[in-house]
Write a protein that holds these residues in place. Structure first.
Motif: not given
Length: 186
Positions: A38-59
Protein backbone atom coordinates in the motif's frame (compact mmCIF):
# COMPACT_ATOMS: atom_id res chain seq x y z
CA UNK A 1 13.88 41.99 -23.74
CA UNK A 2 14.27 39.08 -21.36
CA UNK A 3 12.62 35.76 -22.23
CA UNK A 4 13.33 34.23 -18.83
CA UNK A 5 10.04 33.88 -16.93
CA UNK A 6 9.67 35.23 -13.42
CA UNK A 7 9.52 32.53 -10.75
CA UNK A 8 6.13 32.13 -9.08
CA UNK A 9 4.05 29.65 -7.11
CA UNK A 10 0.31 29.26 -6.85
CA UNK A 11 0.75 28.48 -3.14
CA UNK A 12 0.41 31.17 -0.49
CA UNK A 13 0.65 29.15 2.73
CA UNK A 14 4.04 27.64 1.85
CA UNK A 15 5.40 29.55 -1.16
CA UNK A 16 7.89 26.79 -2.03
CA UNK A 17 5.00 24.37 -2.61
CA UNK A 18 3.16 23.79 -5.91
CA UNK A 19 -0.22 24.46 -4.33
CA UNK A 20 -1.60 25.20 -0.90
CA UNK A 21 -2.16 22.06 1.17
CA UNK A 22 -5.96 22.33 0.97
CA UNK A 23 -5.79 22.54 -2.84
CA UNK A 24 -3.13 19.87 -3.40
CA UNK A 25 -4.77 16.62 -4.57
CA UNK A 26 -1.75 14.64 -3.36
CA UNK A 27 -2.42 15.62 0.25
CA UNK A 28 -4.50 13.43 2.45
CA UNK A 29 -5.84 14.19 5.87
CA UNK A 30 -5.72 10.50 6.72
CA UNK A 31 -2.88 8.46 8.10
CA UNK A 32 -0.29 6.93 5.83
CA UNK A 33 -1.14 3.54 4.33
CA UNK A 34 -0.51 0.35 6.27
CA UNK A 35 1.77 -2.21 4.73
CA UNK A 36 4.56 -2.19 2.21
CA UNK A 37 2.48 -2.74 -0.92
CA UNK A 38 0.00 0.00 0.00
CA UNK A 39 2.91 2.36 0.71
CA UNK A 40 4.52 1.63 -2.66
CA UNK A 41 1.20 2.14 -4.43
CA UNK A 42 0.67 5.44 -2.59
CA UNK A 43 4.11 6.77 -3.56
CA UNK A 44 3.68 5.78 -7.19
CA UNK A 45 0.24 7.39 -7.30
CA UNK A 46 1.64 10.62 -5.87
CA UNK A 47 4.47 10.80 -8.42
CA UNK A 48 2.10 10.06 -11.28
CA UNK A 49 -0.16 12.87 -10.14
CA UNK A 50 2.82 15.20 -9.71
CA UNK A 51 3.83 14.67 -13.34
CA UNK A 52 0.32 15.53 -14.53
CA UNK A 53 0.21 18.59 -12.28
CA UNK A 54 3.46 19.86 -13.83
CA UNK A 55 1.78 19.66 -17.25
CA UNK A 56 -1.49 21.25 -16.14
CA UNK A 57 -2.47 24.58 -17.65
CA UNK A 58 0.07 24.51 -20.49
CA UNK A 59 -0.68 24.52 -24.19
CA UNK A 60 0.64 21.93 -26.66
CA UNK A 61 3.58 24.08 -27.78
CA UNK A 62 4.62 24.70 -24.17
CA UNK A 63 4.38 21.00 -23.34
CA UNK A 64 6.58 20.19 -26.34
CA UNK A 65 9.18 22.87 -25.53
CA UNK A 66 12.60 21.28 -25.28
CA UNK A 67 14.89 21.84 -22.34
CA UNK A 68 18.48 22.67 -23.22
CA UNK A 69 20.04 21.77 -26.59
CA UNK A 70 21.02 19.16 -27.57
CA UNK A 71 18.52 17.48 -25.23
CA UNK A 72 15.20 16.38 -26.70
CA UNK A 73 13.53 16.38 -23.27
CA UNK A 74 10.17 18.11 -22.86
CA UNK A 75 7.17 17.64 -20.58
CA UNK A 76 5.28 16.01 -23.44
CA UNK A 77 8.28 13.79 -24.13
CA UNK A 78 8.30 12.74 -20.47
CA UNK A 79 4.63 11.78 -20.64
CA UNK A 80 5.31 9.71 -23.76
CA UNK A 81 8.46 8.21 -22.26
CA UNK A 82 6.64 7.09 -19.12
CA UNK A 83 3.84 5.54 -21.18
CA UNK A 84 6.54 3.62 -23.04
CA UNK A 85 8.24 2.68 -19.74
CA UNK A 86 4.99 1.28 -18.30
CA UNK A 87 4.68 -0.95 -21.36
CA UNK A 88 8.34 -2.01 -21.12
CA UNK A 89 8.00 -2.95 -17.44
CA UNK A 90 4.99 -5.08 -18.29
CA UNK A 91 7.02 -6.79 -21.00
CA UNK A 92 9.44 -7.90 -18.28
CA UNK A 93 6.92 -10.21 -16.66
CA UNK A 94 3.81 -10.79 -18.80
CA UNK A 95 4.16 -14.03 -20.77
CA UNK A 96 4.01 -14.03 -24.55
CA UNK A 97 5.40 -11.77 -27.19
CA UNK A 98 6.43 -8.34 -25.90
CA UNK A 99 4.09 -5.51 -26.78
CA UNK A 100 5.59 -3.34 -29.53
CA UNK A 101 7.01 0.11 -28.85
CA UNK A 102 4.35 2.81 -28.77
CA UNK A 103 6.35 5.48 -30.54
CA UNK A 104 9.15 3.68 -32.34
CA UNK A 105 12.74 2.82 -31.60
CA UNK A 106 15.38 4.93 -29.93
CA UNK A 107 14.34 8.31 -28.61
CA UNK A 108 11.13 8.53 -30.65
CA UNK A 109 9.08 9.15 -27.50
CA UNK A 110 10.99 12.44 -27.08
CA UNK A 111 11.95 13.28 -30.66
CA UNK A 112 8.39 13.00 -31.99
CA UNK A 113 6.78 14.94 -29.13
CA UNK A 114 5.41 17.76 -31.26
CA UNK A 115 3.31 20.64 -29.99
CA UNK A 116 -0.14 19.89 -31.34
CA UNK A 117 -3.29 18.95 -29.46
CA UNK A 118 -3.77 15.49 -31.02
CA UNK A 119 -0.23 14.50 -29.97
CA UNK A 120 -0.83 15.77 -26.43
CA UNK A 121 -4.22 14.03 -26.15
CA UNK A 122 -2.74 10.82 -27.55
CA UNK A 123 0.18 10.88 -25.11
CA UNK A 124 -2.03 11.49 -22.08
CA UNK A 125 -4.38 8.71 -23.22
CA UNK A 126 -1.44 6.36 -23.81
CA UNK A 127 -0.04 7.08 -20.36
CA UNK A 128 -3.37 6.48 -18.58
CA UNK A 129 -3.97 3.26 -20.53
CA UNK A 130 -0.47 1.86 -20.03
CA UNK A 131 -0.54 2.67 -16.32
CA UNK A 132 -3.89 0.93 -15.89
CA UNK A 133 -2.83 -2.17 -17.82
CA UNK A 134 0.45 -2.48 -15.90
CA UNK A 135 -1.36 -1.93 -12.59
CA UNK A 136 -3.84 -4.69 -13.45
CA UNK A 137 -1.05 -7.07 -14.44
CA UNK A 138 0.85 -6.40 -11.21
CA UNK A 139 -2.33 -6.74 -9.10
CA UNK A 140 -2.16 -10.47 -9.89
CA UNK A 141 1.11 -10.56 -7.92
CA UNK A 142 0.46 -9.12 -4.43
CA UNK A 143 3.43 -10.99 -2.90
CA UNK A 144 6.29 -8.51 -3.17
CA UNK A 145 8.89 -11.28 -2.80
CA UNK A 146 7.47 -13.29 -5.71
CA UNK A 147 9.82 -13.60 -8.67
CA UNK A 148 8.08 -13.27 -12.01
CA UNK A 149 8.83 -13.27 -15.72
CA UNK A 150 11.71 -14.82 -17.61
CA UNK A 151 14.22 -12.75 -15.65
CA UNK A 152 12.79 -13.77 -12.29
CA UNK A 153 12.44 -10.17 -11.20
CA UNK A 154 10.97 -9.58 -7.74
CA UNK A 155 7.60 -7.84 -7.70
CA UNK A 156 9.03 -5.45 -5.08
CA UNK A 157 11.80 -4.46 -7.50
CA UNK A 158 9.24 -3.64 -10.19
CA UNK A 159 7.34 -1.37 -7.81
CA UNK A 160 10.49 0.37 -6.58
CA UNK A 161 11.84 0.77 -10.11
CA UNK A 162 8.59 2.39 -11.24
CA UNK A 163 8.67 4.81 -8.30
CA UNK A 164 12.31 5.64 -9.02
CA UNK A 165 11.59 6.33 -12.68
CA UNK A 166 8.66 8.64 -11.96
CA UNK A 167 10.52 10.41 -9.15
CA UNK A 168 13.53 11.10 -11.37
CA UNK A 169 11.37 12.42 -14.17
CA UNK A 170 9.29 14.55 -11.79
CA UNK A 171 12.58 16.28 -10.96
CA UNK A 172 13.09 16.92 -14.65
CA UNK A 173 9.49 18.13 -14.88
CA UNK A 174 10.13 20.65 -12.08
CA UNK A 175 12.93 22.24 -14.08
CA UNK A 176 11.10 22.07 -17.40
CA UNK A 177 8.01 23.76 -15.97
CA UNK A 178 10.04 26.50 -14.33
CA UNK A 179 11.74 27.23 -17.67
CA UNK A 180 8.38 27.42 -19.46
CA UNK A 181 6.42 29.79 -17.25
CA UNK A 182 8.40 30.24 -14.03
CA UNK A 183 6.08 28.17 -11.84
CA UNK A 184 7.95 26.48 -9.01
CA UNK A 185 7.12 24.08 -6.22
CA UNK A 186 7.22 20.40 -5.49
Amino acid sequence: MNDVPERWSQASVYPDMWADPAADPRNSDGVSPDGELATLQDYLSSYRLTLLMKCEGLGPEQLARRSVPPSTMSLLGLVRHLAEAERDWRNWFVPGEPAPKLYGEGDADFEQAVGDQPTVDGALGDLAREQAVTDLALAKHPDLAERIGDRGIAVRELWVHRIEEYARHCGHADLLRECIDGRVGQ
